[in-house]
Design a protein around this motif. Structure first.
Motif, mmCIF file in Angstrom:
data_model
loop_
_atom_site.group_PDB
_atom_site.id
_atom_site.type_symbol
_atom_site.label_atom_id
_atom_site.label_comp_id
_atom_site.label_asym_id
_atom_site.label_seq_id
_atom_site.Cartn_x
_atom_site.Cartn_y
_atom_site.Cartn_z
ATOM 1 N N MET A 75 -4.636 10.820 -14.621
ATOM 2 C CA MET A 75 -3.496 11.711 -14.442
ATOM 3 C C MET A 75 -3.461 12.266 -13.021
ATOM 4 N N TYR A 76 -4.618 12.622 -12.475
ATOM 5 C CA TYR A 76 -4.677 13.118 -11.094
ATOM 6 C C TYR A 76 -4.085 12.093 -10.124
ATOM 7 N N ARG A 81 -0.190 10.728 -6.093
ATOM 8 C CA ARG A 81 0.175 9.525 -5.336
ATOM 9 C C ARG A 81 1.252 9.790 -4.279
ATOM 10 N N ALA A 82 2.279 10.514 -4.656
ATOM 11 C CA ALA A 82 3.393 10.739 -3.725
ATOM 12 C C ALA A 82 3.176 11.955 -2.825
ATOM 13 N N SER A 113 -13.530 5.859 -8.305
ATOM 14 C CA SER A 113 -12.171 5.330 -8.479
ATOM 15 C C SER A 113 -11.155 6.153 -7.695
ATOM 16 N N ASN A 114 -11.347 7.472 -7.635
ATOM 17 C CA ASN A 114 -10.447 8.319 -6.847
ATOM 18 C C ASN A 114 -10.611 8.064 -5.356
ATOM 19 N N VAL A 115 -11.861 7.897 -4.916
ATOM 20 C CA VAL A 115 -12.116 7.687 -3.491
ATOM 21 C C VAL A 115 -11.504 6.366 -3.033
ATOM 22 N N VAL A 116 -11.628 5.330 -3.852
ATOM 23 C CA VAL A 116 -11.019 4.035 -3.523
ATOM 24 C C VAL A 116 -9.505 4.198 -3.381
ATOM 25 N N PHE A 117 -8.907 4.916 -4.318
ATOM 26 C CA PHE A 117 -7.463 5.168 -4.277
ATOM 27 C C PHE A 117 -7.068 5.928 -3.011
ATOM 28 N N ILE A 118 -7.807 6.990 -2.692
ATOM 29 C CA ILE A 118 -7.492 7.808 -1.515
ATOM 30 C C ILE A 118 -7.695 7.004 -0.234
ATOM 31 N N ASP A 119 -8.732 6.180 -0.204
ATOM 32 C CA ASP A 119 -8.980 5.332 0.966
ATOM 33 C C ASP A 119 -7.823 4.361 1.184
ATOM 34 N N GLU A 120 -7.291 3.815 0.103
ATOM 35 C CA GLU A 120 -6.160 2.890 0.218
ATOM 36 C C GLU A 120 -4.926 3.582 0.793
ATOM 37 N N VAL A 121 -4.740 4.854 0.442
ATOM 38 C CA VAL A 121 -3.548 5.586 0.886
ATOM 39 C C VAL A 121 -3.719 6.136 2.303
ATOM 40 N N LEU A 122 -4.880 6.753 2.581
ATOM 41 C CA LEU A 122 -5.065 7.465 3.844
ATOM 42 C C LEU A 122 -5.987 6.762 4.840
#
Length: 217
Positions: A75-76, A81-82, A113-122
């Motif tokens: 959910m986070y 994401r946006a 999993s959150n860090v991978v997501f954040i790395d992809e975005v930022l």
């Protein structure tokens, strides 16, 4: 050789409101509440510790904790994401530190999993040589495991490194690892961070030269 050891949420990225919203969503799914006071007390702690507070009337198993944590973090990621952004001054300080030869790494209680997501975005890994999460160490904050492991991986001794944190548990973890700690008052007011060695308003108050001078390097 010298270095800076970073926390993530509330320090490098502006994410607290989305963590709060996802915890409140999870609590609602199980007929519970997650008041802002509980969030302020627990922000920066591993999910397992927070879940045991939220479900204090239940004897949660490791499997329960994994499942609940995955629900909350999914959910986070949906909510943030946006809206995912760097904290003011973060990129400028990361780049300034790199120009001045600082080795940089990150330890966060957030799941990988959150860090991978954040790395992809930022693009965290553009600046950070080593990234460790709560999944990589036996004990999360306020235990010293994460920051001690980060020092070892970066080849740093505690007297030539500093932690930048935003939460009391993170300050405690830094000190337990024998490190000095700069606290940014982005999540907690300065009076909650008095255990830190240096408290600043946010990252715009810092520069690589200031940190080097403060460390006596």
């Amino acid at each position: 050789m010298w270095g800076v050891l970073w926390d993530l949420d509330g320090v490098l990225i502006d994410s607290a409101r989305w963590h709060l919203a996802s915890w409140q969503w999870l609590a609602q799914q199980y007929g519970r509440t997650f008041p802002i006071e509980l969030f302020k007390e627990t922000f920066g702690l591993p999910n397992a510790a927070i879940l045991r507070r939220l479900f204090s009337d239940r004897d949660l198993t490791d499997e329960d904790i994994r499942g609940l944590s995955e629900q909350k973090e999914a959910m986070y990621r949906t909510l943030v994401r946006a809206h995912l952004t760097w904290q003011p001054g973060a990129v400028e300080l990361l780049e300034d530190l790199r120009r001045h030869g600082a080795r940089q790494g990150l330890f966060t209680s957030t799941p990988r999993s959150n860090v991978v997501f954040i790395d992809e975005v930022l693009g965290l890994s553009r600046y950070l040589e080593v990234i460790l999460t709560g999944d990589d160490v036996p004990r999360g904050k306020p235990a010293p495991d994460g920051y001690a492991a980060l020092c070892q991986r970066l080849g740093l001794t505690p007297d030539r490194a500093v932690v930048i944190e935003d939460a009391p548990a993170g300050v405690e973890a830094a000190h337990a690892a024998g490190l000095r700690c700069i606290a940014v008052a982005t999540t907690h007011p300065p009076e909650r961070l008095t255990a830190a060695d240096w408290v600043v308003r946010d990252l715009t108050d810092l520069s690589a030269r200031q940190i080097q001078a403060w460390l006596g390097l």
